[in-house]
Design a protein around this motif. Structure first.
Motif, PDB file in Angstrom:
ATOM      1  N   ARG A  66      -3.869   3.308  -0.410  1.00  0.00           N
ATOM      2  CA  ARG A  66      -4.304   2.688  -1.657  1.00  0.00           C
ATOM      3  C   ARG A  66      -3.323   1.575  -2.031  1.00  0.00           C
ATOM      4  O   ARG A  66      -2.115   1.707  -1.873  1.00  0.00           O
ATOM      5  CB  ARG A  66      -4.319   3.756  -2.754  1.00  0.00           C
ATOM      6  CG  ARG A  66      -4.840   3.298  -4.076  1.00  0.00           C
ATOM      7  CD  ARG A  66      -5.005   4.494  -5.015  1.00  0.00           C
ATOM      8  NE  ARG A  66      -3.912   5.438  -4.888  1.00  0.00           N
ATOM      9  CZ  ARG A  66      -2.774   5.327  -5.528  1.00  0.00           C
ATOM     10  NH1 ARG A  66      -2.561   4.319  -6.332  1.00  0.00           N
ATOM     11  NH2 ARG A  66      -1.839   6.238  -5.383  1.00  0.00           N
ATOM     12  N   TYR A 103       0.830  -1.199   0.000  1.00  0.00           N
ATOM     13  CA  TYR A 103       0.000   0.000   0.000  1.00  0.00           C
ATOM     14  C   TYR A 103       0.867   1.253   0.000  1.00  0.00           C
ATOM     15  O   TYR A 103       2.054   1.205   0.327  1.00  0.00           O
ATOM     16  CB  TYR A 103      -0.920  -0.003   1.236  1.00  0.00           C
ATOM     17  CG  TYR A 103      -2.155  -0.863   1.027  1.00  0.00           C
ATOM     18  CD1 TYR A 103      -2.049  -2.248   0.981  1.00  0.00           C
ATOM     19  CD2 TYR A 103      -3.401  -0.289   0.859  1.00  0.00           C
ATOM     20  CE1 TYR A 103      -3.169  -3.038   0.770  1.00  0.00           C
ATOM     21  CE2 TYR A 103      -4.527  -1.074   0.653  1.00  0.00           C
ATOM     22  CZ  TYR A 103      -4.412  -2.442   0.606  1.00  0.00           C
ATOM     23  OH  TYR A 103      -5.520  -3.220   0.381  1.00  0.00           O
ATOM     24  N   GLU A 136      -4.350   8.968  -1.773  1.00  0.00           N
ATOM     25  CA  GLU A 136      -5.578   8.167  -1.783  1.00  0.00           C
ATOM     26  C   GLU A 136      -6.461   8.525  -2.957  1.00  0.00           C
ATOM     27  O   GLU A 136      -7.382   7.828  -3.272  1.00  0.00           O
ATOM     28  CB  GLU A 136      -6.363   8.278  -0.467  1.00  0.00           C
ATOM     29  CG  GLU A 136      -6.901   9.653  -0.109  1.00  0.00           C
ATOM     30  CD  GLU A 136      -5.872  10.511   0.588  1.00  0.00           C
ATOM     31  OE1 GLU A 136      -5.342  11.403  -0.098  1.00  0.00           O
ATOM     32  OE2 GLU A 136      -5.579  10.323   1.763  1.00  0.00           O
TER      33      GLU A 136
END
Ligand code: ADP
Ligand code: ASP
Ligand code: MG
Length: 414
Positions: free
Chosen positions: A190, A179, A408
């Motif tokens: 994300r 991530y 994000e």
């Protein structure tokens, strides 16, 4: 048909149910006709417990006996995994480090893998057997059991994949990929579909423990494609559901910043009123290097009076007391006040896009300033900027940076 290495970390083999679940994944890949080798960690928490046993006998225990003890968690899971596979009608055999053999240096507790002699294992794999290797362990030139450092199961797996010339090494863990930052701290983090070896190496070295940094180093050196994926989701590795760690050329779109990491493994040392003269840095850092202490971030102020200056640097947490001892005994530092602070954290932003863009550091400094977070030390490289801040602001800083770089928000990465 591919040759695959599947590695299962501690939470993936935490108990019998989990081992049977992992065995089902191995069985699926085997059923698709792939040639499979498996590498297992100890059950979650077991290595910590074994380390604790050693410490409670003596904080200064013999490193060879430490290895004899802490390597055993993997012996248990490799045997259990082989049994779970046999129960499914798959021919499987466990291999401890010395049986393969995984040849290591004799730096007990943090040995390096020198060579994995896979000819016996390959012969058995060719005859249809699944090989289940105990990760984290090997054998020294003096025939003693060694371990290769905490989190080393990843490195065992990549090293085996390189030795077997595997097509891919799948690292099954408790998150479904790499991530943009630790998803346990920033829920909006994300998942990256691909990340370059270089970025992953920086992210791991700077605190993202999802892969041990030496495993990434090894994957990069031998060109082993590595995939990080979840043990607890439906798809298996050959469906490619996770994050692929691969060559930079294979990544189409390069982001300015791809990851935010933090490391609490730092302690800060400040020397107040160091004599400002040529050779002083060498006389401070030479003895620390001789003591095997890695100094990381360094700042030296200009001297106001032309005679003395202040110097700040960081060392690993575990080495701080040793570093203070060495500094106190330095004849060059008589009259110098030595301060230390363990409540610090190194927060970093990483991205290959930084090479060709200015202003990345500025965004970082502004985001931290807006939260009132004071920066104590800064260090940079071609693809990362790190700052040292007070550890009480860790989560605030990681979240602020993650949002400052819009991590994000992007829908697609590569
Ligand atoms: P294993 O026991 O399978 O080796 P680890 O605990 O060593 O697993 O690594 C997985 C953990 O890494 C995750 O649970 C997650 O909290 C942490 N982690 C830290 N940074 C990241 C990141 N950038 N992406 C994914 N996971 C991360
Ligand atoms: N069991 C070892 C550890 O906890 C190795 C690993 O899990 O990767 O450090
Ligand atoms: Mg791990």
């Amino acid at each position: 048909m591919a040759r695959l290495v599947l590695k299962f970390g501690g939470t993936s083999v935490a108990g019998i149910t989990e081992i049977e679940n992992a065995a089902a994944k191995v069985a699926t890949e085997d059923g698709r006709g792939h040639k499979v080798a498996v590498v297992v960690s100890a059950m979650a928490g077991v290595t910590n417990q074994l380390v604790e046993y050693c410490r409670s006998i003596s904080p200064l225990h013999d490193a060879r006996e430490y290895d004899a003890v802490v390597s055993t968690g993997e012996n248990v899971t490799s045997g259990l995994m082989a049994m779970a596979l046999q129960k499914r009608g798959i021919q499987a055999r466990s291999w401890q480090g010395w049986q393969v053999p995984v040849m290591c240096s004799d730096m007990h507790g943090k040995a390096r893998i020198l060579e994995i002699r896979t000819s016996d294992m390959e012969e058995r794999m060719e005859s249809g057997e699944v090989a289940v290797m105990a990760g984290f362990q090997g054998v020294s030139p003096r025939n003693r059991v060694t371990t290769i450092g905490r989190g080393g199961g990843d490195t065992s797996a990549v090293a085996l994949a390189a030795a077997l010339k595997a097509d891919r090494c799948d690292i099954y863990t408790d998150v479904d990929g790499v991530y943009t930052t630790d998803p346990r701290i920033v829920p909006q983090a994300r998942k990256l579909s691909k990340v370059s070896y270089e970025e992953m190496l920086e992210m791991s070295s700077l605190g993202a423990k999802v892969l041990q940094s030496r495993s990434v180093e090894m994957a990069m050196k031998h060109g082993v494609p590595v995939q990080v994926l979840s043990t607890f989701a439906e798809p298996v590795g050959s469906d490619l559901p996770g994050t692929l760690v691969t060559k930079e050329e294979d990544i189409m779109e390069q982001q300015l910043v791809n990851g935010v990491t933090y490391s609490k493994d730092e302690a800060k040392v400040t020397l107040v009123k160091v004599p400002d003269k040529p050779g002083i840095a060498a006389s401070i850092f030479g003895p620390l290097a001789d003591g095997n202490i890695n100094v990381d971030m360094i700042v030296q102020n200009t001297s106001a009076d032309g005679k003395t200056t202040d110097m700040t640097f960081t060392v690993p947490h575990a080495d701080m007391q040793k570093a203070l001892e060495i500094l106190k005994n330095s004849p060059e530092l008589k009259g110098t006040e030595i301060r230390n602070d363990e409540k610090v954290v190194k927060v970093s932003v990483v991205g290959i896009g930084m090479r060709s863009h200015a202003g990345v550091a500025q965004t970082m400094f502004r985001a931290l300033a807006e939260k009132g977070i004071n920066i104590q030390v800064i260090s940079t490289s071609e693809i990362k900027v790190s700052v040292l801040i007070s550890s009480e602001y860790t989560e605030l800083a990681v979240r602020a940076l993650h949002s400052a770089y819009g991590l994000e928000k992007h829908q697609k990465l590569a």
